[in-house]
Design a protein around this motif. Sequence first.
Motif, PDB file in Angstrom:
ATOM      1  N   ALA A 110      -0.425  20.482  37.800  1.00 51.29           N
ATOM      2  CA  ALA A 110      -0.923  19.304  38.539  1.00 51.29           C
ATOM      3  C   ALA A 110       0.211  18.655  39.323  1.00 51.29           C
ATOM      4  CB  ALA A 110      -1.536  18.295  37.574  1.00 51.29           C
ATOM      5  N   LEU A 111      -0.183  17.831  40.249  1.00 50.09           N
ATOM      6  CA  LEU A 111       0.804  17.089  41.070  1.00 50.09           C
ATOM      7  C   LEU A 111       0.423  15.613  41.108  1.00 50.09           C
ATOM      8  CD1 LEU A 111       1.203  19.132  44.386  1.00 50.09           C
ATOM      9  CD2 LEU A 111       2.937  18.786  42.639  1.00 50.09           C
ATOM     10  N   LEU A 112       1.441  14.784  41.050  1.00 50.54           N
ATOM     11  CA  LEU A 112       1.214  13.347  41.205  1.00 50.54           C
ATOM     12  C   LEU A 112       1.999  12.904  42.451  1.00 50.54           C
ATOM     13  CD1 LEU A 112      -0.336  11.495  39.279  1.00 50.54           C
ATOM     14  CD2 LEU A 112       1.846  10.720  38.389  1.00 50.54           C
ATOM     15  N   VAL A 113       1.375  12.199  43.337  1.00 47.16           N
ATOM     16  CA  VAL A 113       2.063  11.767  44.577  1.00 47.16           C
ATOM     17  C   VAL A 113       1.903  10.264  44.729  1.00 47.16           C
ATOM     18  CG1 VAL A 113       2.245  12.120  47.069  1.00 47.16           C
ATOM     19  CG2 VAL A 113       1.432  13.967  45.620  1.00 47.16           C
ATOM     20  N   PHE A 114       3.009   9.600  44.964  1.00 50.78           N
ATOM     21  CA  PHE A 114       2.954   8.155  45.219  1.00 50.78           C
ATOM     22  C   PHE A 114       4.148   7.730  46.080  1.00 50.78           C
ATOM     23  CE2 PHE A 114       6.318   7.011  42.232  1.00 50.78           C
ATOM     24  CZ  PHE A 114       6.281   8.034  41.303  1.00 50.78           C
ATOM     25  N   VAL A 142      -4.523  10.399  51.957  1.00 47.93           N
ATOM     26  CA  VAL A 142      -3.240   9.931  52.518  1.00 47.93           C
ATOM     27  C   VAL A 142      -3.213   8.404  52.701  1.00 47.93           C
ATOM     28  CG1 VAL A 142      -1.725  10.084  54.530  1.00 47.93           C
ATOM     29  CG2 VAL A 142      -2.678  12.147  53.530  1.00 47.93           C
ATOM     30  N   PRO A 143      -4.246   7.782  53.315  1.00 51.07           N
ATOM     31  CA  PRO A 143      -4.194   6.313  53.423  1.00 51.07           C
ATOM     32  C   PRO A 143      -4.128   5.625  52.065  1.00 51.07           C
ATOM     33  CG  PRO A 143      -5.909   7.197  54.845  1.00 51.07           C
ATOM     34  CD  PRO A 143      -5.437   8.317  53.998  1.00 51.07           C
ATOM     35  N   GLY A 144      -4.793   6.212  51.068  1.00 52.22           N
ATOM     36  CA  GLY A 144      -4.740   5.639  49.721  1.00 52.22           C
ATOM     37  C   GLY A 144      -3.326   5.666  49.164  1.00 52.22           C
ATOM     38  N   ILE A 145      -2.662   6.788  49.329  1.00 53.16           N
ATOM     39  CA  ILE A 145      -1.272   6.900  48.835  1.00 53.16           C
ATOM     40  C   ILE A 145      -0.380   5.910  49.585  1.00 53.16           C
ATOM     41  CG2 ILE A 145       0.737   8.434  48.723  1.00 53.16           C
ATOM     42  CD1 ILE A 145      -1.282  10.767  48.350  1.00 53.16           C
ATOM     43  N   LEU A 146      -0.588   5.809  50.905  1.00 49.42           N
ATOM     44  CA  LEU A 146       0.240   4.900  51.703  1.00 49.42           C
ATOM     45  C   LEU A 146      -0.038   3.438  51.377  1.00 49.42           C
ATOM     46  CD1 LEU A 146       0.108   6.697  55.169  1.00 49.42           C
ATOM     47  CD2 LEU A 146       2.045   6.553  53.601  1.00 49.42           C
ATOM     48  N   THR A 197      -2.016   6.172  43.715  1.00 47.62           N
ATOM     49  CA  THR A 197      -1.370   7.421  43.329  1.00 47.62           C
ATOM     50  C   THR A 197      -2.367   8.565  43.484  1.00 47.62           C
ATOM     51  OG1 THR A 197       0.015   6.234  41.772  1.00 47.62           O
ATOM     52  CG2 THR A 197      -0.225   8.604  41.411  1.00 47.62           C
ATOM     53  N   GLY A 198      -1.921   9.632  44.140  1.00 38.39           N
ATOM     54  CA  GLY A 198      -2.793  10.791  44.326  1.00 38.39           C
ATOM     55  C   GLY A 198      -2.553  11.800  43.211  1.00 38.39           C
ATOM     56  N   LEU A 199      -3.630  12.277  42.634  1.00 38.44           N
ATOM     57  CA  LEU A 199      -3.514  13.271  41.548  1.00 38.44           C
ATOM     58  C   LEU A 199      -4.233  14.545  41.989  1.00 38.44           C
ATOM     59  CD1 LEU A 199      -2.849  14.054  38.599  1.00 38.44           C
ATOM     60  CD2 LEU A 199      -5.044  13.079  37.962  1.00 38.44           C
ATOM     61  N   VAL A 204      -7.696   9.503  43.590  1.00 38.30           N
ATOM     62  CA  VAL A 204      -6.819   8.420  44.065  1.00 38.30           C
ATOM     63  C   VAL A 204      -6.916   7.301  43.036  1.00 38.30           C
ATOM     64  CG1 VAL A 204      -6.315   6.836  45.942  1.00 38.30           C
ATOM     65  CG2 VAL A 204      -7.261   9.074  46.451  1.00 38.30           C
ATOM     66  N   VAL A 205      -5.814   7.131  42.297  1.00 40.58           N
ATOM     67  CA  VAL A 205      -5.818   6.173  41.190  1.00 40.58           C
ATOM     68  C   VAL A 205      -5.142   4.879  41.654  1.00 40.58           C
ATOM     69  CG1 VAL A 205      -5.203   5.816  38.776  1.00 40.58           C
ATOM     70  CG2 VAL A 205      -5.552   8.127  39.644  1.00 40.58           C
ATOM     71  N   GLU A 206      -5.823   3.786  41.466  1.00 43.51           N
ATOM     72  CA  GLU A 206      -5.279   2.479  41.886  1.00 43.51           C
ATOM     73  C   GLU A 206      -4.002   2.163  41.096  1.00 43.51           C
ATOM     74  OE1 GLU A 206      -5.548  -0.158  43.786  1.00 43.51           O
ATOM     75  OE2 GLU A 206      -4.469  -1.533  42.503  1.00 43.51           O
ATOM     76  N   SER A 207      -2.900   1.993  41.812  1.00 43.14           N
ATOM     77  CA  SER A 207      -1.631   1.692  41.128  1.00 43.14           C
ATOM     78  C   SER A 207      -0.759   0.797  42.002  1.00 43.14           C
ATOM     79  CB  SER A 207      -0.888   2.998  40.820  1.00 43.14           C
ATOM     80  OG  SER A 207      -0.587   3.664  42.022  1.00 43.14           O
TER      81      SER A 207
END
Lengths: 372, 559
Positions: free
Chosen positions: B86-90, B147-151, B155-157, B167-170
């Motif tokens: 898995a990948l986590l992106v933030f 992408v807009p969510g991460i920006l 956090t994108g999972l 897209v997890v609210e963080s």
Amino acid sequence: MRPVSSKAKIGAKELTALLTMYVVPNAFLSYPSAISHSGMEAAWMEPLLSGVIAMVLFLMVQTLIRRHFKGLDFIEIAKETFGRAFAILVALACAAYLLASTASVMREFEENVITTVLPLTPILMVGLLFILVVWYMAYCGLEGIARTSLILLPILVAGIVAVCLMTVNWWKPYLLLPIWGAGPEAVEAGSLRYSSIFANVLLVCILYPHAKDDKSFRRVGVVSILLSAVLLSGFIAVYHMVFTPQQANHMTFHLYQLARMIFLGRFFQRMEAIFIFLWVTSAVVKMAFTLWATAYLLASAFQWPVYRPILPALALGCFSISMVPTDVMSAVQWEQQYLLGWGWTIVFALPLGVVSLASLRKRGRRGRLRHA
Amino acid sequence: MTVNDSVLDEQFTLVPSDDGHSGGDSGDGMDETKNRSDSDEGKQGDHIPSRIDDMKADLERIFTLPDNKDIVVRPFTVGTEHPWRALLVFVDGMADKTIINNHILQPLMLLSQALEEEPVNGRMEVVMETLLPGNQVNRTATWQEVVPGILAGSTGLFVDGCDEALVVESKGWEHRNVGLSQTETVVRGPHDAFTESFRANTGLVRALFRSEHLVTEILEVGKLAKTDVAVMYVRGLTNKRLVGEIKRRIQAVDVDYLADSGLLEQFLEDDPHFLVPQILSTERPDRVAHMLSEGHVAVFVGNSPYVLTMPVVFWTLMHTPEDAYLKFPFGWFLRVIRWSALLVALLLPALYVAVTNYHPEMLPTDLMLSIAGSRELVPFPVIVEILLMEFSIELIREAGIRVPSVIGPTIGIVGALIIGQAAVQAGIVSPMLVIVIATTALASFVIPTYNLNFGIRLARFAFLAASALFGFYGIALLACMILVNLSVQRSFGVPLLAPIAPALRASPDVLARGPGFVMNERPAYLLTQHEWRQKPYTRPWSPVTRPKGVKLRRRRETK
């Protein structure tokens, strides 16, 4: 730009203020001189009698328009009933009167400015500024003029009342005697002759389709005529308690003369400069309204989609005509002789004649259709 | 190709053109950015691939990795017995690391040991429903949504084998806490103000205006970088056409980046050239809540601490919330002071010039002699004298804002010395003029709306010129022009001088301030869906304020 066909809708209060603001500035012009000459000590009765005449005629015209020509202005009525050529003639006659009236008001105010405020400034400069502001206000349209009137009217009323009250220490009530002045006949004649200052009959014919509320239009006319008549009459009465009619005959700028008399102790004295705001603002509104009405009538008659492009030409024409009289006395004489003396033909007779004849013709047509 | 591509094309091809500045390093850099952006934007329109390596490659293209150090990509495995890659992106600095560690990584890595072997397409289902305790999780299948969510701080999972992302609210970037109002201070009433946080700002209003009818619609403005714009109104009360018009104007804004509410204001106003603002910007949540209850619409722009409320009429610009919180005679008195201050700020220097130059006869002799005596040593004409002083005041005002706070008091001392003492002693200005200018400056600070204050300051110079040239005559003519101009201006279709000109129904809260218990009707110019705010009489028990003819119900019943 707002096309003439899409007519601005004005509320009852704005219309009342506009019509009042059109009539009341006559207190600053040569009207007090004229009625002082005709009515002498009883001059204060003349605005009241003229008001009654104007109100009767106003009610007649308003009733006829409401019954037969709802939503139409004066020119549209003439066009619908008598054809385009007649409508153009009527519009030209009214426009000429309004333009001449604007020019006359302008010249008198220019002379007043030069006499009282800016003695070293050339009259051309004073007039140029005046006409530029008047043009801009007319350019902003009827809505702008009417709303400005609504804001300025309370200031005008308060100012006139203030001038009257602040000269209380100069009042000599016995100057109003004999009560009938030059005699009832002279008062009646003067009232008839100078009733054209209440141009409400002509204006109702122009403004009728612009009223937001058709039902309240009658109230607008009645209230504006009453308010104007009472204010003018009150002002003239106070004026004649301070100056005799003979003195009034030799004066040109009556509000200014009255304001100069203010002396309420060492601090409150010589306050005439404050009242410059009063007469300049009311003159601008009056002239802007007549300039707008001139342009509107022409646009309506010649079926122009907009009235604004003609405004610069009309403003320039007005400015030029205002420069025709050689001096202030010629301007006053011109106004008294032609505009005040014969104004009733355009202000009362023409609209009443056109609307009455058109109503009769319409009724006749209806009758013929019914019998057929 | 998406919509964004065309915007980027415009942005990056138009700049270096005819004037010979193209080429060189900057030009190359732009081209490179353009190409990269094109490909990134193109990718964003695509679906998320199912292989984790493809996902990583896409992410590297989109976020310019590994050059871009703000973006964190954290590879890990979910479970231990049957691990899923898995990948986590933030975005570092925008996401709350506590949330990521405790509520995303910990449950996925440590609490997922007993995971059954799931079919590949069911993995995302399991992660979302059993492993992520976050309160806001969105499932999406395109880069355009991820992408807009991460920006925005989420956090994108991504899980291997799933062509979707969560897209997890963080959100958790640093911002100023809710603080005291800086420009709209009051003595009586709430002291909190909006801050540089979009959601904190909407929350502040919602905390005051607790109604299920309060609706917040969120739009996005900006093509290069998006800014959230929230349109808040009361459904069932606010004029629907007004809401529609505001949304239409916002959606029509065509910019690459919208930095602040002050910029959006310029895009939305009916006539941005006019000196008087046609939109009210405020930093007070209570003011926004009150205006919403009247039927206005509030617009929040990104993290701007100023919220726009519209439409607005001229009279509102002279109101403060405190007028309503005080007993009505005091509120009324404050309004009288404020309107007088407006006239003083606008006209006093012009009147001084007009009186001294053109109408000295209206001054009492003693006062005239006093003014003449004080001007005896002054070498300049009054207008030059007054312009010098006005310029000094404007300098002090501007310097007072720009000066570093540690040397702030210096400005006061320097200003007082220059204006109060040195100028008079040097014979450059007369003491009477110092009083005039100081009173004008004080009066201008009384005007509660910052933008209106600016308008008044500029108009004051116009009045000064008119009075210097033509005395009272010039002032009167200019006043007519301004008045007629004001009377035809509109704010979202509402005449700026309503409800006075045109005359419309309104509660007694226009020029003066009436008691709170008679503010029964909403302003008619807003054309709200409900005209009445409260009953015609709100103190039925009180014989003092009960309207004539209204009797208490209890009395009628006993009869």
